[in-house]
Design a protein around this motif. Structure first.
Motif, PDB file in Angstrom:
ATOM      1  N   PHE A   1       0.841  -1.200   0.000  1.00 47.63           N
ATOM      2  CA  PHE A   1       0.000   0.000   0.000  1.00 47.63           C
ATOM      3  C   PHE A   1       0.875   1.248   0.000  1.00 47.63           C
ATOM      4  CE2 PHE A   1      -2.162  -3.442   2.218  1.00 47.63           C
ATOM      5  CZ  PHE A   1      -3.388  -3.500   1.562  1.00 47.63           C
ATOM      6  N   PRO A   2       1.615   1.488  -1.082  1.00 47.42           N
ATOM      7  CA  PRO A   2       2.578   2.604  -1.112  1.00 47.42           C
ATOM      8  C   PRO A   2       1.945   3.976  -0.964  1.00 47.42           C
ATOM      9  CG  PRO A   2       2.280   1.671  -3.304  1.00 47.42           C
ATOM     10  CD  PRO A   2       1.589   0.747  -2.360  1.00 47.42           C
ATOM     11  N   GLU A   3       0.687   4.102  -1.327  1.00 45.35           N
ATOM     12  CA  GLU A   3       0.041   5.417  -1.256  1.00 45.35           C
ATOM     13  C   GLU A   3      -0.884   5.559  -0.056  1.00 45.35           C
ATOM     14  OE1 GLU A   3      -1.917   6.106  -4.945  1.00 45.35           O
ATOM     15  OE2 GLU A   3      -0.099   6.028  -6.158  1.00 45.35           O
ATOM     16  N   THR A   4      -0.947   4.518   0.758  1.00 43.51           N
ATOM     17  CA  THR A   4      -1.878   4.530   1.884  1.00 43.51           C
ATOM     18  C   THR A   4      -1.176   4.610   3.237  1.00 43.51           C
ATOM     19  OG1 THR A   4      -3.390   3.160   0.570  1.00 43.51           O
ATOM     20  CG2 THR A   4      -3.843   3.339   2.933  1.00 43.51           C
ATOM     21  N   PHE A   5      -0.164   3.754   3.426  1.00 48.32           N
ATOM     22  CA  PHE A   5       0.531   3.683   4.708  1.00 48.32           C
ATOM     23  C   PHE A   5       2.022   3.983   4.550  1.00 48.32           C
ATOM     24  CE2 PHE A   5      -2.902   0.404   5.165  1.00 48.32           C
ATOM     25  CZ  PHE A   5      -3.671   1.096   6.080  1.00 48.32           C
ATOM     26  N   THR A   6       2.656   4.398   5.654  1.00 46.53           N
ATOM     27  CA  THR A   6       4.096   4.597   5.667  1.00 46.53           C
ATOM     28  C   THR A   6       4.787   3.281   5.344  1.00 46.53           C
ATOM     29  OG1 THR A   6       3.837   6.278   7.381  1.00 46.53           O
ATOM     30  CG2 THR A   6       6.040   5.370   7.070  1.00 46.53           C
ATOM     31  N   MET A   7       5.796   3.340   4.480  1.00 48.89           N
ATOM     32  CA  MET A   7       6.523   2.159   4.015  1.00 48.89           C
ATOM     33  C   MET A   7       5.632   1.217   3.195  1.00 48.89           C
ATOM     34  SD  MET A   7       9.030   1.237   7.236  1.00 48.89           S
ATOM     35  CE  MET A   7       7.690   0.992   8.383  1.00 48.89           C
ATOM     36  N   GLY A   8       4.427   1.662   2.883  1.00 55.67           N
ATOM     37  CA  GLY A   8       3.536   0.841   2.074  1.00 55.67           C
ATOM     38  C   GLY A   8       3.067  -0.412   2.765  1.00 55.67           C
ATOM     39  N   ALA A   9       3.196  -0.497   4.099  1.00 56.81           N
ATOM     40  CA  ALA A   9       2.883  -1.707   4.852  1.00 56.81           C
ATOM     41  C   ALA A   9       1.719  -1.488   5.801  1.00 56.81           C
ATOM     42  CB  ALA A   9       4.111  -2.154   5.638  1.00 56.81           C
ATOM     43  N   VAL A  10       1.011  -2.573   6.076  1.00 54.10           N
ATOM     44  CA  VAL A  10      -0.060  -2.519   7.068  1.00 54.10           C
ATOM     45  C   VAL A  10       0.567  -2.178   8.415  1.00 54.10           C
ATOM     46  CG1 VAL A  10      -1.820  -3.849   8.293  1.00 54.10           C
ATOM     47  CG2 VAL A  10      -1.486  -4.197   5.838  1.00 54.10           C
ATOM     48  N   PRO A  11       0.184  -1.093   9.045  1.00 51.56           N
ATOM     49  CA  PRO A  11       0.826  -0.673  10.301  1.00 51.56           C
ATOM     50  C   PRO A  11       0.496  -1.616  11.454  1.00 51.56           C
ATOM     51  CG  PRO A  11      -1.066   0.720   9.818  1.00 51.56           C
ATOM     52  CD  PRO A  11      -0.874  -0.152   8.615  1.00 51.56           C
ATOM     53  N   GLY A  12       1.376  -1.626  12.442  1.00 46.87           N
ATOM     54  CA  GLY A  12       1.196  -2.506  13.589  1.00 46.87           C
ATOM     55  C   GLY A  12      -0.086  -2.254  14.348  1.00 46.87           C
ATOM     56  N   TRP A  13      -0.506  -0.994  14.432  1.00 47.61           N
ATOM     57  CA  TRP A  13      -1.719  -0.687  15.191  1.00 47.61           C
ATOM     58  C   TRP A  13      -2.951  -1.336  14.561  1.00 47.61           C
ATOM     59  CZ3 TRP A  13      -5.779   1.570  12.718  1.00 47.61           C
ATOM     60  CH2 TRP A  13      -5.516   2.324  11.566  1.00 47.61           C
ATOM     61  N   LEU A  14      -2.964  -1.433  13.232  1.00 50.36           N
ATOM     62  CA  LEU A  14      -4.105  -2.044  12.550  1.00 50.36           C
ATOM     63  C   LEU A  14      -4.093  -3.567  12.735  1.00 50.36           C
ATOM     64  CD1 LEU A  14      -6.585  -1.743  10.808  1.00 50.36           C
ATOM     65  CD2 LEU A  14      -5.113  -1.725   8.766  1.00 50.36           C
ATOM     66  N   THR A  15      -2.913  -4.172  12.630  1.00 50.42           N
ATOM     67  CA  THR A  15      -2.797  -5.615  12.863  1.00 50.42           C
ATOM     68  C   THR A  15      -3.248  -5.970  14.273  1.00 50.42           C
ATOM     69  OG1 THR A  15      -0.928  -5.804  11.339  1.00 50.42           O
ATOM     70  CG2 THR A  15      -1.195  -7.567  12.943  1.00 50.42           C
ATOM     71  N   GLY A  16      -2.767  -5.199  15.246  1.00 55.76           N
ATOM     72  CA  GLY A  16      -3.151  -5.447  16.630  1.00 55.76           C
ATOM     73  C   GLY A  16      -4.650  -5.315  16.846  1.00 55.76           C
ATOM     74  N   LEU A  17      -5.251  -4.336  16.191  1.00 50.97           N
ATOM     75  CA  LEU A  17      -6.690  -4.122  16.330  1.00 50.97           C
ATOM     76  C   LEU A  17      -7.475  -5.309  15.792  1.00 50.97           C
ATOM     77  CD1 LEU A  17      -9.040  -2.224  17.049  1.00 50.97           C
ATOM     78  CD2 LEU A  17      -8.850  -1.259  14.741  1.00 50.97           C
ATOM     79  N   VAL A  18      -7.102  -5.797  14.615  1.00 52.26           N
ATOM     80  CA  VAL A  18      -7.798  -6.936  14.015  1.00 52.26           C
ATOM     81  C   VAL A  18      -7.661  -8.181  14.894  1.00 52.26           C
ATOM     82  CG1 VAL A  18      -7.826  -8.533  12.055  1.00 52.26           C
ATOM     83  CG2 VAL A  18      -7.585  -6.072  11.660  1.00 52.26           C
ATOM     84  N   ILE A  19      -6.448  -8.443  15.381  1.00 51.23           N
ATOM     85  CA  ILE A  19      -6.226  -9.610  16.229  1.00 51.23           C
ATOM     86  C   ILE A  19      -7.050  -9.524  17.511  1.00 51.23           C
ATOM     87  CG2 ILE A  19      -4.498 -10.706  17.720  1.00 51.23           C
ATOM     88  CD1 ILE A  19      -2.467 -10.287  15.524  1.00 51.23           C
ATOM     89  N   CYS A  20      -7.057  -8.363  18.127  1.00 52.49           N
ATOM     90  CA  CYS A  20      -7.828  -8.184  19.363  1.00 52.49           C
ATOM     91  C   CYS A  20      -9.315  -8.425  19.132  1.00 52.49           C
ATOM     92  CB  CYS A  20      -7.602  -6.785  19.927  1.00 52.49           C
ATOM     93  SG  CYS A  20      -6.001  -6.555  20.725  1.00 52.49           S
TER      94      CYS A  20
END
Length: 547
Positions: free
Chosen positions: A173-192
């Motif tokens: 996601f080069p135009e959406t997130f920094t480094m084009g990667a799914v950020p940790g906060w979003l991963t943590g939210l989904v897992i929780c």
């Protein structure tokens, strides 16, 4: 080496990477939702079923749930990163000792604890300690300390998952997130959200079902991923030769650490004997015979998981040293104290990101990357669910019920659910700030539990153990653990007790767990011998004479 990785770090990736791995992960999350819903249909509505599955779990599911709940990001992401930094000695530090010590804890403590739980209806370990030492106040002392130690354990999972997914999705996601990667906060939210869904409705039964499924997934996919990565490098011999040429110290037996330092690590696996969530899984066993498979197979399962992770970490060290593997740097906050600005400090390769970088480089098939990533998340989530349920159980049975007295069975379930939601929220917020290295955070967490283990062991073997001795031991553990971690992490001036060595905090050349355990044991034994013995009624209840 190509400049492409650095362009990605700066958020300037030219073409988005394939999103297939992310889609596979999403399908896996949906499968967990479905499994959670199905298992929650079996929920019988009682607090005993919510907290200990009505003690109906058989041998295979007990093995999967007990093993799964001990495998976290510490074992996968953490061990790979530690092997990258330290080398082959990582296996001896935790894996080999854990295989033997965990099994010994299950055999010598777990079965006895289960028998008391079966006989007297306990659903938490604090209930056992309250009865064993005839003290309601002991429960109020232990509750915040145990919860305080579990939260770092939860953070290990969420931080590890966030870092791994960030690495695997880099460039998607080069135009959406920094480094084009799914950020940790979003991963943590989904897992929780996913974990919270099935433990909220099904309790420990849903956790046991999910753990069984997820343990099978991460063990199978871990082996598949290991084989694919080895093949991508050129085979086992080629990968090892590369590490030998470019990072020979990672394969050396000497010079990694001193013998006292290495031996002090042996105390860390004792923590398993005091984990509240593991105690809760022990209580779910249908009979004492259910422990047989766990005692026999647990060391084998540890070897199956840890050996590939450590070898991948060592290979990564060789590849990184030769310039063939990019590992993103650790970013520390700059002068303004905020990560994400131009003043950020770049400090060395991020060991926590090693596993995801190896997967991204050597797994050419996006479908396989997705399946392997699902396996990594399975290992992490199989611990989180048990820990969430156990915290809810302790809050209900060890804090609210003793205070209020009469609480209906339905109220117990809802109290447990409410506190689970609260802890999930608090843990998620803390995880966003990524407080420290996954492996080191895990070691600090386990050190506290290890120092409390003498209490559990002495409780089932030593009649002379007293309430005052246990209270003194708990306080000694809490005080020394807090002092050492403050000295290691929070003390901005000169160290009071220890020193930093190769990324670790040591005191007189050994791990802090050595002195925390020593303080705990001295307080436990010394104060018990100096105070009045337990009543004969209590001794007869927990040490019945045979015949």
């Amino acid at each position: 080496m190509s400049d492409a990785p650095w362009l990605i770090v700066l958020g300037q990736a030219a073409e988005p990477a394939s999103r297939t791995p992310l889609y596979i992960i999403m399908v896996y999350m949906c499968a967990l939702f479905a499994l959670g819903w199905i298992s929650s249909r079996l929920f019988r509505g009682s607090s005993k079923d919510f907290f200990v599955a009505s003690q109906s779990i058989g041998p295979f599911m007990l093995l999967m749930s007990v093993f799964g709940t001990t495998m976290t990001a510490f074992a996968l992401v953490g061990s790979t990163g530690k092997a990258f930094s330290l080398g082959i000695g990582t296996y001896g530090l935790m894996a080999s000792s854990s295989g033997l010590i965990h099994t010994a804890c299950f055999f010598f403590v777990g079965i006895r604890m289960w028998s008391f739980g079966k006989k007297y209806g306990y659903v938490t370990q604090i209930q056992f300690f309250r009865d064993r030492f005839e003290s309601k106040g002991l429960g109020y002392l232990m509750f915040p300390i145990l919860v305080g130690l579990i939260i770092p354990y939860l953070l290990v999972g969420l931080i590890g998952a966030g870092i791994y997914i960030e690495g695997v999705t880099r460039g998607m996601f080069p135009e959406t997130f920094t480094m084009g990667a799914v950020p940790g906060w979003l991963t943590g939210l989904v897992i929780c959200v996913v974990v919270l869904f099935y433990v909220f409705f099904g309790g420990v039964r849903s956790a046991a079902w999910a753990n069984t499924f997820q343990t099978i997934v991460f063990m199978v996919m871990g082996l598949v991923g290991f084989i694919v990565i080895a093949k991508g490098i050129g085979g086992l011999a080629e990968a090892s030769e590369l590490a030998k040429q470019h990072a020979p110290k990672k394969l050396a037996r000497e010079g990694l650490m001193s013998v006292p330092h290495f031996m002090s690590y042996m105390l860390v696996p004792l923590s398993v004997g005091m984990f509240p969530h593991l105690f809760q899984h022990w209580l779910t066993a249908k009979s004492a015979k259910s422990f047989r498979l766990t005692v026999i197979a647990h060391p084998i399962c540890i070897m199956i998981v840890w050996v590939p992770c450590i070898l991948i970490g060592i290979w990564a060290a060789g590849l990184h040293a030769s310039g063939e593997l990019f590992v993103p740097p650790i970013k520390l906050p700059g002068a303004d104290g905020i990560i994400g600005t131009a003043d950020d400090i770049i400090k060395g390769p991020n060991a926590n990101a090693v596993l995801s970088m190896m997967v991204k480089k050597f797994m050419a098939d996006p479908l396989l990357v997705g399946l392997f990533s699902a396996g990594v998340l399975a290992a992490i989530m199989s611990s989180l669910d048990s820990q969430f349920v156990c915290i809810g159980s302790m809050f209900t049975n060890d804090f609210v019920v003793p205070l209020k007295g009469q609480v209906s069975d339905k109220q117990k379930v809802w109290l447990g659910r409410s506190f689970i939601v609260f802890i999930v929220l608090i843990t998620y917020i803390i995880s966003i700030f990524k407080p420290m290295n996954v492996f080191n955070l895990g070691v600090w967490c386990f050190s506290g539990f290890s120092a409390l283990f003498p209490i559990a062991f002495a409780s089932v073997y030593w009649k002379r153990l007293t309430k005052a001795g246990v209270i003194a031991s708990v306080i000694a553990t809490a005080v020394t653990w807090s002092l050492f971690i403050y000295d290691a992490l929070g003390n901005k001036g000169e160290k009071w007790f220890g020193e930093s060595h190769a990324g670790e905090y040591l005191i007189a050349g050994v791990m802090p767990v050595t002195f925390i355990c020593l303080a705990s044991i001295i307080a436990l034994v010394g104060v018990s011998l100096a105070t009045k013995a337990p009543s004969q009624a209590t001794i007869d209840r927990f040490f019945p004479t045979k015949g």
